[in-house]
Design an enzyme around this catalytic site. Sequence first.
Site, PDB file in Angstrom:
ATOM      1  CE  LYS A  53      48.735  40.920  42.023  1.00 38.28           C
ATOM      2  NZ  LYS A  53      49.709  40.890  43.101  1.00 38.28           N
ATOM      3  NE  ARG A 107      41.899  28.800  35.393  1.00 39.46           N
ATOM      4  CZ  ARG A 107      41.050  28.784  34.363  1.00 39.46           C
ATOM      5  NH1 ARG A 107      41.201  27.888  33.396  1.00 39.46           N
ATOM      6  NH2 ARG A 107      40.060  29.645  34.293  1.00 39.46           N
ATOM      7  CG  ASN A 125      42.218  37.913  52.772  1.00 39.88           C
ATOM      8  OD1 ASN A 125      41.109  37.580  53.201  1.00 39.88           O
ATOM      9  ND2 ASN A 125      42.791  37.303  51.743  1.00 39.88           N
ATOM     10  CB  SER A 133      48.597  36.998  38.997  1.00 40.84           C
ATOM     11  OG  SER A 133      47.555  36.153  38.590  1.00 40.84           O
ATOM     12  CG  ASP A 166      36.445  31.333  34.946  1.00 46.07           C
ATOM     13  OD1 ASP A 166      37.070  32.200  35.585  1.00 46.07           O
ATOM     14  OD2 ASP A 166      35.819  30.393  35.489  1.00 46.07           O
ATOM     15  CG  LEU A 206      52.893  47.129  54.270  1.00 45.11           C
ATOM     16  CD1 LEU A 206      53.071  45.772  53.619  1.00 45.11           C
ATOM     17  CD2 LEU A 206      54.169  47.554  54.976  1.00 45.11           C
ATOM     18  CE1 TYR A 250      45.211  40.358  42.399  1.00 48.27           C
ATOM     19  CE2 TYR A 250      44.613  38.884  40.596  1.00 48.27           C
ATOM     20  CZ  TYR A 250      45.408  39.190  41.679  1.00 48.27           C
ATOM     21  OH  TYR A 250      46.421  38.322  42.046  1.00 48.27           O
TER      22      TYR A 250
HETATM   23  P1  NAD Z   1      46.465  36.685  50.965  1.00 52.59           P
HETATM   24  O1  NAD Z   1      45.299  37.590  50.954  1.00 52.59           O
HETATM   25  O2  NAD Z   1      46.383  35.434  51.761  1.00 52.59           O
HETATM   26  O3  NAD Z   1      47.770  37.490  51.450  1.00 52.59           O
HETATM   27  C1  NAD Z   1      47.924  38.881  51.203  1.00 52.59           C
HETATM   28  C2  NAD Z   1      48.253  39.533  52.538  1.00 52.59           C
HETATM   29  O4  NAD Z   1      48.410  40.953  52.345  1.00 52.59           O
HETATM   30  C3  NAD Z   1      47.142  39.348  53.572  1.00 52.59           C
HETATM   31  O5  NAD Z   1      47.724  38.784  54.744  1.00 52.59           O
HETATM   32  C4  NAD Z   1      46.605  40.769  53.828  1.00 52.59           C
HETATM   33  O6  NAD Z   1      46.188  40.928  55.153  1.00 52.59           O
HETATM   34  C5  NAD Z   1      47.812  41.625  53.464  1.00 52.59           C
HETATM   35  N1  NAD Z   1      47.516  42.988  53.027  1.00 52.59           N
HETATM   36  C6  NAD Z   1      46.605  43.405  52.122  1.00 52.59           C
HETATM   37  N2  NAD Z   1      46.661  44.746  51.983  1.00 52.59           N
HETATM   38  C7  NAD Z   1      47.628  45.199  52.826  1.00 52.59           C
HETATM   39  C8  NAD Z   1      48.169  46.483  53.153  1.00 52.59           C
HETATM   40  N3  NAD Z   1      47.705  47.601  52.593  1.00 52.59           N
HETATM   41  N4  NAD Z   1      49.153  46.554  54.071  1.00 52.59           N
HETATM   42  C9  NAD Z   1      49.626  45.433  54.662  1.00 52.59           C
HETATM   43  N5  NAD Z   1      49.173  44.193  54.390  1.00 52.59           N
HETATM   44  C10 NAD Z   1      48.182  44.069  53.484  1.00 52.59           C
HETATM   45  O7  NAD Z   1      46.842  36.360  49.462  1.00 52.59           O
HETATM   46  P2  NAD Z   1      47.846  35.291  48.857  1.00 52.59           P
HETATM   47  O8  NAD Z   1      47.045  34.261  48.151  1.00 52.59           O
HETATM   48  O9  NAD Z   1      48.851  34.872  49.854  1.00 52.59           O
HETATM   49  O10 NAD Z   1      48.517  36.191  47.727  1.00 52.59           O
HETATM   50  C11 NAD Z   1      49.729  36.884  47.947  1.00 52.59           C
HETATM   51  C12 NAD Z   1      50.060  37.681  46.705  1.00 52.59           C
HETATM   52  O11 NAD Z   1      50.137  36.797  45.593  1.00 52.59           O
HETATM   53  C13 NAD Z   1      49.022  38.739  46.332  1.00 52.59           C
HETATM   54  O12 NAD Z   1      49.713  39.883  45.862  1.00 52.59           O
HETATM   55  C14 NAD Z   1      48.237  38.089  45.202  1.00 52.59           C
HETATM   56  O13 NAD Z   1      47.710  39.034  44.324  1.00 52.59           O
HETATM   57  C15 NAD Z   1      49.312  37.253  44.542  1.00 52.59           C
HETATM   58  N6  NAD Z   1      48.760  36.086  43.815  1.00 52.59           N
HETATM   59  C16 NAD Z   1      48.003  35.162  44.483  1.00 52.59           C
HETATM   60  C17 NAD Z   1      47.468  34.079  43.792  1.00 52.59           C
HETATM   61  C18 NAD Z   1      46.619  33.042  44.502  1.00 52.59           C
HETATM   62  O14 NAD Z   1      45.987  32.249  43.832  1.00 52.59           O
HETATM   63  N7  NAD Z   1      46.591  32.979  45.821  1.00 52.59           N
HETATM   64  C19 NAD Z   1      47.706  33.944  42.420  1.00 52.59           C
HETATM   65  C20 NAD Z   1      48.487  34.903  41.775  1.00 52.59           C
HETATM   66  C21 NAD Z   1      49.017  35.977  42.492  1.00 52.59           C
HETATM   67  C1  UD1 Z   2      41.221  33.106  39.555  1.00 49.07           C
HETATM   68  C2  UD1 Z   2      41.213  34.533  39.063  1.00 49.07           C
HETATM   69  C3  UD1 Z   2      42.641  34.939  38.698  1.00 49.07           C
HETATM   70  C4  UD1 Z   2      43.559  34.750  39.902  1.00 49.07           C
HETATM   71  C5  UD1 Z   2      43.463  33.305  40.371  1.00 49.07           C
HETATM   72  C6  UD1 Z   2      44.281  33.044  41.593  1.00 49.07           C
HETATM   73  C7  UD1 Z   2      38.980  34.841  38.054  1.00 49.07           C
HETATM   74  C8  UD1 Z   2      38.221  35.057  36.789  1.00 49.07           C
HETATM   75  N1  UD1 Z   2      40.317  34.634  37.915  1.00 49.07           N
HETATM   76  O1  UD1 Z   2      41.759  32.320  38.551  1.00 49.07           O
HETATM   77  O2  UD1 Z   2      42.687  36.276  38.290  1.00 49.07           O
HETATM   78  O3  UD1 Z   2      44.905  35.058  39.547  1.00 49.07           O
HETATM   79  O4  UD1 Z   2      42.089  32.994  40.670  1.00 49.07           O
HETATM   80  O5  UD1 Z   2      43.785  33.792  42.671  1.00 49.07           O
HETATM   81  O6  UD1 Z   2      38.442  34.875  39.143  1.00 49.07           O
HETATM   82  N2  UD1 Z   2      35.860  26.811  39.312  1.00 49.07           N
HETATM   83  C9  UD1 Z   2      34.672  26.118  39.430  1.00 49.07           C
HETATM   84  N3  UD1 Z   2      33.924  26.310  40.554  1.00 49.07           N
HETATM   85  C10 UD1 Z   2      34.298  27.151  41.561  1.00 49.07           C
HETATM   86  C11 UD1 Z   2      35.523  27.861  41.429  1.00 49.07           C
HETATM   87  C12 UD1 Z   2      36.261  27.681  40.285  1.00 49.07           C
HETATM   88  O7  UD1 Z   2      34.307  25.358  38.551  1.00 49.07           O
HETATM   89  O8  UD1 Z   2      33.564  27.290  42.549  1.00 49.07           O
HETATM   90  C13 UD1 Z   2      36.709  26.576  38.124  1.00 49.07           C
HETATM   91  C14 UD1 Z   2      37.003  27.804  37.286  1.00 49.07           C
HETATM   92  O9  UD1 Z   2      36.048  27.981  36.288  1.00 49.07           O
HETATM   93  C15 UD1 Z   2      38.400  27.458  36.745  1.00 49.07           C
HETATM   94  C16 UD1 Z   2      39.037  26.620  37.854  1.00 49.07           C
HETATM   95  O10 UD1 Z   2      37.954  26.115  38.624  1.00 49.07           O
HETATM   96  O11 UD1 Z   2      38.299  26.668  35.596  1.00 49.07           O
HETATM   97  C17 UD1 Z   2      39.970  27.406  38.749  1.00 49.07           C
HETATM   98  O12 UD1 Z   2      39.270  28.528  39.277  1.00 49.07           O
HETATM   99  P1  UD1 Z   2      39.918  29.495  40.376  1.00 49.07           P
HETATM  100  O13 UD1 Z   2      40.444  28.685  41.503  1.00 49.07           O
HETATM  101  O14 UD1 Z   2      38.914  30.548  40.688  1.00 49.07           O
HETATM  102  O15 UD1 Z   2      41.182  30.116  39.643  1.00 49.07           O
HETATM  103  P2  UD1 Z   2      41.278  30.891  38.221  1.00 49.07           P
HETATM  104  O16 UD1 Z   2      39.978  30.985  37.551  1.00 49.07           O
HETATM  105  O17 UD1 Z   2      42.392  30.272  37.463  1.00 49.07           O
END
Ligand code: NAD
Ligand code: UD1
Length: 346
Positions: A152, A230, A35, A124, A294, A59, A148
């Site tokens: 976590k 949020r 990704n 998360s 949501d 990994l 998902y």
């Molecule tokens: P991302 O997808 O950009 O980064 C995750 C990376 O892990 C990617 O580069 C992907 O290629 C790599 N990956 C996936 N499976 C793998 C494997 N088996 N071996 C090696 N590499 C692998 O996501 P991100 O937004 O940077 O999120 C990073 C972490 O934070 C994740 O664990 C995600 O669940 C957590 N997180 C993200 C958010 C968010 O909103 N972005 C919110 C809460 C928690």
């Molecule tokens: C989502 C995930 C959550 C994850 C987080 C960060 C769901 C139900 N939850 O959270 O598990 O940890 O992303 O990756 O998917 N919204 C719109 N239009 C859109 C997209 C979002 O109105 O096209 C609204 C949503 O209803 C929400 C807010 O924007 O109120 C934020 O949405 P989003 O960015 O998807 O994050 P979360 O819902 O907080």
Amino acid sequence: MKVLITGGAGYIGSHTAVELIEAGCRIVIADNFSNSSLVAVKRIRSITETEVPCYFADLRREETVTRIFRNERPDAVIHFAGLKAVGESNEHPVAYYDHNLGSMIQILKAMRTYNCRNLVYSSSATVYGGEAEMPVMEDAALQTTNPYGRTKKMIEEMLMDTSGAYPEMCITALRYFNPIGAHRSGLIGEDPLGIPNNIAPFITQVAAGRRGYLQIFGNDYETADGTGIRDYVHVTDLAKGHIAAINKGAGRNGYHVYNLGTGYGTSVLELVHMFRLVSGKRIPYVITPRRPGDAAVSFADTSKAERELGWKAELSLEDMCRDSWNWQQKNPAGYRSEMIMEVETL
Ligand code: NAD
Ligand code: UD1
């Protein structure tokens, strides 16, 4: 300190890599690029003017993880790698358990074998479910609604057990709220494949004309303007939270959990207005029914991170929107157009 960053080519990992190097750490990245893009690693190198060792590695594979630890002997690990899309996790739950739990288990095994004692894990706010009282504190009951989120929560439980059995380790789970924004240089940022699930990349693509309009999922919540609220946090602030956690972890042990957010809630409409202001672009939207699963409102109590880690988010919603827009403008098709660079292939 030498830090292994798993998933270091991803959105949060790449920003954390830059901040770690700027804080004087040596880093090594391991990612399977499922990704993410090799170009992100190249951009980390150009922002920091530093050589960054990078392993192309799945990994979940024990021999791969062992080889990285044997070669690199990291002092600490930040484990970002994993799958993160809620909808996809409902369709492919086994893949989520496989990647998320599988990679965590291999990392823990290698940390034990190579006496690496300092781990920071990407958790998360999703572990709080939709019902918790806001602002939510770390000791709130955990409640998950999709595979998902369950990975976590299960990993947090795995880490708690591991810490109980090996008290010399320091394990820190960071519960992120809603990271948005990009590095101020515009060289790294969020680059979702296909249609973005999350709101910020969707809005930037609408502002850029790549998508016609935003769907706002519901305006009948019990919030001031009816749209969901949020806790959006700048990805650079979030990255700095990892530096605070890894430094703190070097000097203590036990299991610790922190919320990383700003402590403030922003509605969807407020976010759209801010994007419109910083980009000067129209952001057409339509109101659609609520998205299943949501929560109406989610924002953090960040006092524990402030008190114990000395970390507090500093950048504003305007900074987040401006930097997202700067990234979008400089990289209209994300990383895709850039050339491929060399990595060590395992
Ligand atoms: P991302 O997808 O950009 O980064 C995750 C990376 O892990 C990617 O580069 C992907 O290629 C790599 N990956 C996936 N499976 C793998 C494997 N088996 N071996 C090696 N590499 C692998 O996501 P991100 O937004 O940077 O999120 C990073 C972490 O934070 C994740 O664990 C995600 O669940 C957590 N997180 C993200 C958010 C968010 O909103 N972005 C919110 C809460 C928690
Ligand atoms: C989502 C995930 C959550 C994850 C987080 C960060 C769901 C139900 N939850 O959270 O598990 O940890 O992303 O990756 O998917 N919204 C719109 N239009 C859109 C997209 C979002 O109105 O096209 C609204 C949503 O209803 C929400 C807010 O924007 O109120 C934020 O949405 P989003 O960015 O998807 O994050 P979360 O819902 O907080």
